[in-house]
Design a protein around this motif. Structure first.
Motif, PDB file in Angstrom:
ATOM      1  N   PHE A 471       0.845  -1.205   0.000  1.00  0.00           N
ATOM      2  CA  PHE A 471       0.000   0.000   0.000  1.00  0.00           C
ATOM      3  C   PHE A 471       0.879   1.254   0.000  1.00  0.00           C
ATOM      4  O   PHE A 471       1.751   1.409   0.872  1.00  0.00           O
ATOM      5  N   LYS A 472       0.629   2.116  -0.981  1.00  0.00           N
ATOM      6  CA  LYS A 472       1.357   3.379  -1.112  1.00  0.00           C
ATOM      7  C   LYS A 472       0.377   4.542  -1.062  1.00  0.00           C
ATOM      8  O   LYS A 472      -0.677   4.506  -1.698  1.00  0.00           O
ATOM      9  N   LEU A 473       0.741   5.578  -0.319  1.00  0.00           N
ATOM     10  CA  LEU A 473      -0.101   6.765  -0.174  1.00  0.00           C
ATOM     11  C   LEU A 473       0.614   7.968  -0.768  1.00  0.00           C
ATOM     12  O   LEU A 473       1.798   8.193  -0.506  1.00  0.00           O
ATOM     13  N   THR A 474      -0.116   8.746  -1.567  1.00  0.00           N
ATOM     14  CA  THR A 474       0.417   9.967  -2.171  1.00  0.00           C
ATOM     15  C   THR A 474      -0.533  11.110  -1.870  1.00  0.00           C
ATOM     16  O   THR A 474      -1.752  10.959  -2.005  1.00  0.00           O
ATOM     17  N   ALA A 475       0.006  12.255  -1.459  1.00  0.00           N
ATOM     18  CA  ALA A 475      -0.810  13.440  -1.191  1.00  0.00           C
ATOM     19  C   ALA A 475      -0.066  14.666  -1.687  1.00  0.00           C
ATOM     20  O   ALA A 475       1.168  14.734  -1.618  1.00  0.00           O
ATOM     21  N   GLY A 476      -0.814  15.650  -2.183  1.00  0.00           N
ATOM     22  CA  GLY A 476      -0.180  16.839  -2.728  1.00  0.00           C
ATOM     23  C   GLY A 476      -0.999  18.085  -2.501  1.00  0.00           C
ATOM     24  O   GLY A 476      -2.222  18.042  -2.317  1.00  0.00           O
ATOM     25  N   LEU A 477      -0.308  19.210  -2.531  1.00  0.00           N
ATOM     26  CA  LEU A 477      -0.938  20.520  -2.371  1.00  0.00           C
ATOM     27  C   LEU A 477      -0.280  21.480  -3.350  1.00  0.00           C
ATOM     28  O   LEU A 477       0.957  21.557  -3.425  1.00  0.00           O
ATOM     29  N   ASN A 478      -1.083  22.220  -4.102  1.00  0.00           N
ATOM     30  CA  ASN A 478      -0.575  23.187  -5.066  1.00  0.00           C
ATOM     31  C   ASN A 478      -1.325  24.501  -4.924  1.00  0.00           C
ATOM     32  O   ASN A 478      -2.555  24.517  -4.743  1.00  0.00           O
ATOM     33  N   PHE A 540      -4.858  16.915  -3.296  1.00  0.00           N
ATOM     34  CA  PHE A 540      -5.314  15.590  -3.702  1.00  0.00           C
ATOM     35  C   PHE A 540      -4.678  14.537  -2.798  1.00  0.00           C
ATOM     36  O   PHE A 540      -3.632  14.754  -2.177  1.00  0.00           O
ATOM     37  N   ILE A 541      -5.322  13.396  -2.740  1.00  0.00           N
ATOM     38  CA  ILE A 541      -4.807  12.258  -1.986  1.00  0.00           C
ATOM     39  C   ILE A 541      -5.111  11.002  -2.788  1.00  0.00           C
ATOM     40  O   ILE A 541      -6.163  10.902  -3.439  1.00  0.00           O
ATOM     41  N   LYS A 557      -9.647  14.679  -5.281  1.00  0.00           N
ATOM     42  CA  LYS A 557      -9.101  16.038  -5.280  1.00  0.00           C
ATOM     43  C   LYS A 557     -10.158  17.024  -4.810  1.00  0.00           C
ATOM     44  O   LYS A 557     -11.375  16.780  -4.901  1.00  0.00           O
ATOM     45  N   ALA A 558      -9.684  18.160  -4.306  1.00  0.00           N
ATOM     46  CA  ALA A 558     -10.530  19.316  -4.010  1.00  0.00           C
ATOM     47  C   ALA A 558      -9.759  20.547  -4.473  1.00  0.00           C
ATOM     48  O   ALA A 558      -8.538  20.625  -4.302  1.00  0.00           O
TER      49      ALA A 558
END
Length: 947
Positions: A471-478, A540-541, A557-558
């Motif tokens: 299990f891999k988790l990715t999260a980002g903010l721009n 996004f996550i 995403k939001a």
């Protein structure tokens, strides 16, 4: 004795030369099938040297100096495999069998290729629909780029605005229309040759949420690019004639530093189209400091100062007169060709990026970016003077042919002048200068530029963690903050004294806050000047779960978007809605993605992708006529009905667009055969479309009005569905057969709302509401009956069959036959409204008598399907190695048969705004569709040296 001593000396020198140098070899096999894998990329990361696996999976590096190296094996459809090797004094190191795992998630990862045609296209025209060309070793993606893509074919028909491009997390799509200006880094092929990631369609990304058209993500770390020096020279007959490219990369040095620089120039004194030129420079630099295994920082930047001219689309009448290379945008001046349509831009981007390996399982990438610069497009402007364009309808033979007193001899004479006198068929710069010099007041003509100046600040961060082995988790903010200033400026007075800041056609002033007699000089702004403030933030996550049989990826995403307009001119027609800050428009978006991969066995895979997301409207979509005012389609609109003024409210029409998309693929990976079969379905909801132009409509008394304005469609639904097939078969160890087919149907899926915004028709203070826009041809926004019309997105069907021979001596030759079909003309929406068939009288709306002839109306509204055409392409090349030096030469020839009948795109002119006008044969010629034709046989020859 002398010979013995000489032989011993040579042996000693060879031993010294070879001391500390080693040969590294190995065999790469598929971990599931135990079969050798051909044509994978094997790289010595520290030196950048690259080889390919042969037919039995074998590779080798020779003359490797003492040191520690990372051997990286990668290929389309496979997970990257790395192995460390220490070279000391041994003459040979055999790595044995290296097992690599096949994973269809990586199927579309490849390189991005920008053709000269794409870079020369004028984004304001329909030809900008060329699309983001993608390529990789996947046969479908590479064929779509290099073969079908050369003829304006786009994968699944999506607009450029749905392709996201990132550099270190900085999004390159522009706020006005969400499209990408690839020219911002044009020519820097050594930098963009291998993106860190490239996805096709709605496949999940490892860096961002992504759009429906896919993601291209570039990592500018020098340590991730090829070490050494590269020199290249190209010769072509496309938009530019010559290109030079030089790149140097130190690689990661012992002190933890790495530096890279790249520069390029592309130029042509005249392109294949008459009166066009190209002059583009490009630069890139990057400095990387690796402090330790956890922290590294990269400072990088690039830019591409470019100046180039564009070519005109033309009616068939003009092509018949002048040929398919005719360009109306230039004329002779002092013995040289001068173009009025020149695009000039330079918008460099600088980035500071921090790579943080929090642990062996978790990493964080954070970037601060700043982009600025200017993008301008020139054109002739005039005041109380005639249109100087040679293709202006009053200059065409068809205009003289339909006059009441038409004389065939006069028509013949005009035709002769067009073909023999370039003061008639091209812009007459001498006459323009003479008219300006003979005026004591304001100039009749100026060369002006529509300018966009951007200042863009970006913050981006992405965290990725392998929480568990499966299990891999990715999260980002721009976050991106953009300040864009738009204005028109005078570039050249063309011999005149000064220009004016008013509209002679409407007898109105563009800025009531300045002196009415202000003299506009070279470099001054006039006509419009406003600023757009745009903020966009998104988060996004994404989670990825893997198992023996299933891989599942789910992402969400939001996003938040905020936009306002700050006008600098108080327009006489919009006194209260032009100067100062507008209302701020806020939008919230949501989205989700799902991918399920089923691994039947090591050769057969099934993959399902699905996405639903909303998107805020772009600046162009929020403000239909931003040059004059800050109205949107949600504002009150004043209209004139039978001489009386009414105020109508459009309602809540300014809203987010939505996208629902899914595709299902079967993927085959047999030892000698690779294949993919995909079905896709995408629906766009509540989209917007805008177009500028002149239109002839009937006024309230039944007379004619010629108005200029923006055609605007909203609540637009579009449907894209079809299938894709790709097959690559290894017939022998040297001969490969490829076959690709894409069959789609892309249509309008509803009858959207039509509205036109025009400065040519407004309510003044004496009649009612001051400074309010009005619609025309209707008392209110109306329905455009466009359902089931085809979208003008290029060929909706493409077929390709190729054969390539690759010799063991590192040379190759290939041929590909391409067939393109189902290409349609872009339709004029107003012709599909009821107002096209009716006119206003004192007693109300009346239909034209001819509207009762259903067959006639259908024939006038039928969409033109452009011809289907066959194209043959050839390519060949060879690479050489001289010790540590590499040399290669390649040549591509497109459209070998020189087919000049292929229309790449076109559009109906909107000028014919009512049924009687459209029925007139003279009008059908003067205001007929405008086309772009393929430029015929083209070639691209490239030579490179690497060391």
């Amino acid at each position: 004795m002398d010979k013995l001593l000489l032989s011993m000396a040579i042996s000693v020198m060879m031993s010294v030369a070879l001391w500390g140098q080693t040969r590294i070899s190995g065999v790469v096999k598929d971990a599931s099938t135990e079969k050798e894998v051909y044509n994978l990329s094997v790289i010595l990361v520290e030196t950048g040297e690259e080889v390919k696996t042969d037919r039995i999976g074998y590779f080798q590096f020779v003359d490797v100096e003492t040191g520690t190296y990372t051997v990286r094996v990668s290929g389309v459809g496979y997970l990257t495999h790395e192995q460390e090797v220490v070279v000391s004094n041994e003459p040979r190191i055999d790595l044995g069998e290296m097992k690599i795992v096949f994973n269809p998630k990586n199927e579309e990862i490849g390189i991005i290729t920008l053709t000269s045609d794409e870079l020369s296209a004028d984004e304001s025209s329909s030809q900008s629909a060329a699309g983001l060309l993608q390529s990789s070793q996947d046969v479908f993606a590479s064929t779509a780029a290099f073969e079908l893509g050369a003829y304006w074919f786009k994968v699944r028909g999506y607009d450029n605005k749905y392709n996201d491009v990132f550099f270190n997390g900085v999004r390159m799509n522009k706020i006005n229309n969400d499209r990408v200006n690839f020219g911002d880094w044009g020519g820097l092929n050594d930098v963009t040759r291998r993106p860190a990631e490239q996805t096709l369609g709605i496949e999940p990304s490892q860096y961002v949420f992504g759009d429906v058209g896919g993601v291209t993500y570039f990592d500018t770390r020098p340590s991730m690019m090829r070490k050494g020096t590269s020199l290249a020279y190209s010769f072509t007959n496309r938009s530019y004639n010559q290109r030079v490219l030089a790149t140097y990369n130190t690689g990661l040095m012992d002190n933890g530093w790495a530096f890279m620089a790249s520069g390029a120039r592309r130029w042509a004194e005249e392109g294949v189209i008459d009166g066009t030129f190209y002059d583009s420079w490009a630069y890139f630099f990057a400095a990387e400091k690796k402090f330790n295994d956890r922290h590294s920082i990269v400072l990088s930047g690039f830019g591409s100062p470019t100046r180039r001219s564009t070519n005109s689309p033309n009616t068939q009448e003009v092509y018949d007169l002048m040929g398919k290379d005719y360009n109306a945008y230039w004329g002779w001046q002092d013995g040289e060709k001068r173009s009025e349509r020149i695009r000039q831009f330079h918008q460099p981007l600088f980035m500071l990026t921090h790579h943080f390996n929090i642990s062996n399982r978790t990493n964080l990438i954070t970037t601060l970016g700043y982009q600025f610069g200017k993008d301008s497009r020139s054109r002739l402007d005039w005041h109380t003077a005639n249109n100087p364009s040679p293709t202006y309808y009053r200059n065409l033979p068809s205009y003289y042919a339909q006059l009441d007193d038409a004389n065939p001899e006069n028509v013949a004479e005009i035709t002769r002048l067009w073909q023999t006198d370039q003061t008639v068929s091209q812009i007459d710069w001498t006459d323009i200068y003479n008219q300006n010099r003979n005026r004591t007041g304001a100039a009749a003509y100026v060369l002006a530029a529509d300018v966009n100046e951007d200042q863009i600040m970006t913050f981006s961060t992405r965290l990725q963690s392998q929480i568990m082995s499966n299990f891999k988790l990715t999260a980002g903010l721009n976050y991106q903050n953009t300040r864009s200033e738009y204005y028109r400026e005078v570039l050249d007075l063309l011999g005149g004294n000064y220009f004016v800041n008013n509209n002679a056609f409407q007898d109105t002033r563009y800025n009531m806050d300045e002196d009415e007699n202000r003299q506009v000089m070279e470099g001054d702004k006039y006509q419009y000047n406003y600023i757009i403030n745009h903020q966009r933030g998104d988060a996004f996550i994404q989670g990825e779960y893997t198992s023996t049989k299933f891989d599942v990826t789910l992402g969400m995403k939001a996003a938040y978007t905020s936009v306002n307009r700050d006008g600098k001119y108080r327009h006489e027609q919009y006194l209260d809605r032009s100067a100062g800050k507008s209302e701020t428009y806020d939008f919230v978006d949501w989205g989700s993605k799902l991918q399920v991969l089923y691994k039947l066995n090591g050769r057969n895979f099934f993959q399902l992708n699905a996405m639903y997301a909303s998107y805020a409207p772009t600046v162009d979509e929020i403000f239909p006529n931003a040059r004059s005012n800050d109205y949107t389609i949600d504002n009150y609109v004043a209209v004139k009905r039978n001489g009386a003024v009414e105020t109508l409210e459009n309602g809540n029409n300014l809203k987010n667009s939505k996208i629902l998309s899914t595709d299902l693929s079967y993927i085959l990976r047999a030892p000698r055969v690779k294949g993919r079969l995909t079905g896709f379905y995408t629906r766009f909801f509540d989209e917007y479309e805008k177009n500028f132009g002149y239109i002839d409509v009937t006024d309230g008394s039944g007379g004619q009005e010629n108005l200029f304005g923006a055609e605007y469609l909203y609540n637009v639904d579009k449907l894209f569905f079809g299938g894709e097939f790709a097959l690559e078969a290894q017939l022998t160890t040297t001969l490969t057969l490829s076959a690709v087919a894409s069959v789609g149907q892309y249509t309008y899926d509803n009858n959207p709302t039509y509205q036109r915004f025009s400065d040519s028709n407004f309510i003044d203070g004496d009649e009612g509401t001051a400074g309010q826009m009005v619609t025309f041809g209707s008392t209110s926004p109306e329905t455009a009956y466009m359902e089931n019309y085809r979208l003008a997105v290029g060929p909706q069907q493409g077929f390709s069959l190729g054969l390539e021979y690759r010799a063991p001596q590192y040379w190759w030759i290939g041929a590909t036959g391409n067939y393109l079909a189902a290409n349609y003309l872009d339709i004029a929406p107003f012709k599909r409204t009821s107002s096209f068939l009716t006119y206003e009288t004192a007693s109300g709306t009346q239909p034209y008598p001819q509207s009762s002839d259903e067959a006639l109306v259908r024939s006038l509204l039928e969409q033109q399907e452009l011809s289907s055409e066959f194209m043959l392409n050839l390519n060949a090349g060879k690479t050489f190695r001289f010790g540590k030096y590499y040399m290669g030469i390649s040549a591509n020839v497109n459209n070998v048969l020189d087919n000049r009948d292929y229309v790449t795109g076109g559009f109906e002119q909107i000028r014919l705004g009512n049924l009687p006008e459209a029925m007139d044969e003279g009008n059908q010629s003067m205001f007929g569709p405008k086309y772009w034709y393929d430029r015929g046989r083209s070639y691209f020859i490239n030579v490179f040296f690497r060391f």
